[in-house]
Design an enzyme around this catalytic site. Sequence first.
Site, PDB file in Angstrom:
ATOM      1  N   ILE A   1       5.004  -9.991 -12.369  1.00  0.00           N
ATOM      2  CA  ILE A   1       4.971 -10.840 -13.611  1.00  0.00           C
ATOM      3  C   ILE A   1       3.541 -10.780 -14.168  1.00  0.00           C
ATOM      4  O   ILE A   1       2.833 -11.300 -13.525  1.00  0.00           O
ATOM      5  CB  ILE A   1       5.556 -12.588 -13.188  1.00  0.00           C
ATOM      6  CG1 ILE A   1       6.871 -12.572 -12.336  1.00  0.00           C
ATOM      7  CG2 ILE A   1       5.698 -13.151 -14.519  1.00  0.00           C
ATOM      8  CD1 ILE A   1       7.250 -13.752 -11.909  1.00  0.00           C
TER       9      ILE A   1
ATOM     10  N   ARG B   1      -3.821   0.882  12.097  1.00  0.00           N
ATOM     11  CA  ARG B   1      -3.121   1.899  13.296  1.00  0.00           C
ATOM     12  C   ARG B   1      -2.785   3.215  12.552  1.00  0.00           C
ATOM     13  O   ARG B   1      -1.583   3.133  11.671  1.00  0.00           O
ATOM     14  CB  ARG B   1      -1.858   0.962  13.780  1.00  0.00           C
ATOM     15  CG  ARG B   1      -2.288  -0.215  14.268  1.00  0.00           C
ATOM     16  CD  ARG B   1      -1.023  -0.912  15.080  1.00  0.00           C
ATOM     17  NE  ARG B   1      -0.478  -1.338  13.801  1.00  0.00           N
ATOM     18  CZ  ARG B   1      -0.409  -2.566  13.205  1.00  0.00           C
ATOM     19  NH1 ARG B   1      -1.312  -3.405  13.610  1.00  0.00           N
ATOM     20  NH2 ARG B   1       0.326  -3.049  12.188  1.00  0.00           N
TER      21      ARG B   1
ATOM     22  N   LYS C   1      -2.424 -19.757  -5.462  1.00  0.00           N
ATOM     23  CA  LYS C   1      -1.997 -19.128  -6.824  1.00  0.00           C
ATOM     24  C   LYS C   1      -2.453 -20.206  -8.016  1.00  0.00           C
ATOM     25  O   LYS C   1      -2.831 -19.927  -9.054  1.00  0.00           O
ATOM     26  CB  LYS C   1      -0.923 -18.604  -6.915  1.00  0.00           C
ATOM     27  CG  LYS C   1      -0.426 -17.673  -6.097  1.00  0.00           C
ATOM     28  CD  LYS C   1       1.285 -17.484  -5.785  1.00  0.00           C
ATOM     29  CE  LYS C   1       1.418 -16.016  -5.002  1.00  0.00           C
ATOM     30  NZ  LYS C   1       2.761 -16.059  -4.294  1.00  0.00           N
TER      31      LYS C   1
ATOM     32  N   GLY D   1      14.237 -11.276   6.008  1.00  0.00           N
ATOM     33  CA  GLY D   1      13.131 -10.890   5.669  1.00  0.00           C
ATOM     34  C   GLY D   1      12.259 -11.573   4.559  1.00  0.00           C
ATOM     35  O   GLY D   1      11.097 -11.087   4.123  1.00  0.00           O
TER      36      GLY D   1
ATOM     37  N   GLY E   1       0.677  -1.279  -0.004  1.00  0.00           N
ATOM     38  CA  GLY E   1      -0.050   0.140   0.004  1.00  0.00           C
ATOM     39  C   GLY E   1       0.736   1.202   0.118  1.00  0.00           C
ATOM     40  O   GLY E   1       0.491   2.297  -0.789  1.00  0.00           O
TER      41      GLY E   1
END
Lengths: 430, 430
Positions: A138, A49, A207, A189, A18
């Site tokens: 993609i 939040r 998917k 991460g 976002g």
Amino acid sequence: MMRTRPLKVALLGCGVVGSEVTRIMTTHADDLTARIGAPVELAGIAVRRPGRVRAGVPEELLTTDATALVKRGDIDVVVEVIGGLEPARTLITTAFEHGASVVSANKALLAEDGAALHAAAEQHGVDLYYEAAVAGAIPLVRPLRESLAGDKVNRVLGIVNGTTNFILDKMDTSGAGYSEALDEATALGYAEADPTADVEGFDAAAKAAILAGIAFHTRVRLDDVHREGMTEVTAADFASAKQMGCTIKLLAICERAADGRSVTARVHPAMIPLTHPLASVREAYNAVFVEAEAAGQLMFYGPGAGGAPTASAVLGDLVAVCRNKLAGTTGPGESAYAALPVSPMGEVVTRYHISLDVADRPGVLAQVAMVFAEHGVSIDTVRQQGKDGEAALVVVTHRAADAALSATVEALRRLETVRGVASIMRVEGE
Amino acid sequence: MMRTRPLKVALLGCGVVGSEVTRIMTTHADDLTARIGAPVELAGIAVRRPGRVRAGVPEELLTTDATALVKRGDIDVVVEVIGGLEPARTLITTAFEHGASVVSANKALLAEDGAALHAAAEQHGVDLYYEAAVAGAIPLVRPLRESLAGDKVNRVLGIVNGTTNFILDKMDTSGAGYSEALDEATALGYAEADPTADVEGFDAAAKAAILAGIAFHTRVRLDDVHREGMTEVTAADFASAKQMGCTIKLLAICERAADGRSVTARVHPAMIPLTHPLASVREAYNAVFVEAEAAGQLMFYGPGAGGAPTASAVLGDLVAVCRNKLAGTTGPGESAYAALPVSPMGEVVTRYHISLDVADRPGVLAQVAMVFAEHGVSIDTVRQQGKDGEAALVVVTHRAADAALSATVEALRRLETVRGVASIMRVEGE
């Protein structure tokens, strides 16, 4: 023909995707205006939040009341990047009811409830676009739905989850075990604190359901997708794969049966030859092969996740649905006219690599071979390694139905001379 | 919402592509009807030689009067697979005037006259689609024009000509020279009797112009594309490339300048590292890298030519323009609002591999290095090989402007100690 009243966009969710959507809409506003034919204006951003600092996100647009935002009545397009089933589903449906088109990156919701959402969009004469739901940046949804609209897709085979590809690539190149590789993925991460959705194949299965549905013009739901995670892939499996000139990838595979009358969709780890283009897809990249009757083999490759790549896909859809709004039309909706049955995993036909721990005594191979023959599973190669009264037997089969292979393995487990079935892995991409 | 009056399609040309289009429209009529929302009917096929036997092509549809066919007044879509500038241009324009949308595979015409054709289509409120004009079945036009419509494309780099890739791949793998490899390509049907359009890079340059135009929202014509063929690539060049861990490909490269204020488009042979995904594109396959600001690196791979793959792309467009017709709208037209200047080749910045034949005497390297330095071209590596009073000097540069490199080479030629410049090749994809 430039109009001046801007199209109003409501953004639901302002996490990594976002905030990138917001950034691009702000910094590339002139380009978007030129490409759409009218300015687009970010009218509101629903977040949980509002106090959290979000660099570059206009604070006055933030609201915690997502429902009120989509109900405003002046919103042209809702961009949903919250994820999960609720409240996303209700918000999208409410958006349709208020005349807004929706761009979503929500693979779980589309795999679960795509048909109902498409029907609701059609009923209200608006668009539902979701290129970002499959393989990030993609282009896959649009090529399958539009570029190949005059062709017959027979197969979609791909790496559609970056987290698991990173882990498997790490295991392959460093010899690390699963948990060590997962730790590294988490530290960098690439994996979330709770990696279940990725490593157990739920994300890839969603998917696969979406891709199979579009490719075969048939409704395919998450429940229709056979799913096996990759948490049990071991360093020993990689060693076996290497001996066969293969590596291991978590694959999503959607296939039309040979007779064309049914389809299957599945997600599981599989060995693929090192010569196959998917074998060299490294780190968190995604790549998808599409085989169509006239087009032949196509491959699409790129970053399958991440804020900016996913935002790129979202914004491509945003431009498209805005253009449709201005033209007073909608793009192609759901195409499920073929309504082919989705066959269970037992009917999938592929090859298998099976490692058995057996007693190291004469006649064991003959006994094992007999069990395969009894179940109609033809053996391609057998490799036998003896050590201290125990032996490992590695069997690679020719193509056989998954049900026949399962029955074979069950019978093998009952053999007194078979101490254990160390691993069973499918062999794809040949 | 199925309507029963069929959409009428006129097919111009019935060679390898046209006959595949006919075959698929006939055998997959029901699928096309379901996907479009109305039946499509092949209303006429314009050919030059109606007497030629065409398996599966209904003889009663053949006509030699293409003009009369597009002027009939009841044609919804004209599919143009004749190729070349005329009569294709006039027929397409006439089709627009009579209210028909056009699907074309004509790269030469689009690169030459795309802007005028787009304007004519817009004036008459019809579509001009041409996915098949670039890289056959590989979806590229639609992903660039629609999927990446919310992103900023910085670079398109690809192998877009199958014939030359087949020849270069053959030279690479077998050590054959150019003419031997060309002979094999001709014998196998990969090269035409007159291979000029392919081997001199005209075909790739037309595709580069089309891709650059779409990618940069700027008009780029064939004349704007710097073009060098691959007929002078030698086995020695491949040997040099191998020493650098590279291979040689004919590349189409469209780039936005670092300052974003201009673009370049070029086609020439270049060395690329073996680790680059384009290095492993074999035989007549095509592959195109697209680098976009948010999406990152995407790659599209597949068969770049051939009857069935090209027909797949044509039919995808046919479905799209038929849907637009039914919805009373048109798809995205030309987007050239950015109107960036196209810079000449001299402003392209890249790396170079230069082989010099020099006198084998002390001080030559210093002399050569001085010439590079005087022109501001920084040297990365030098390799010197002496033999019998002669020596070969291979220089690989850092990134430099093409004009600076050209001036360097001119100055080198004037050196008494430089006997000749054996080859100059750009190094890309690093």
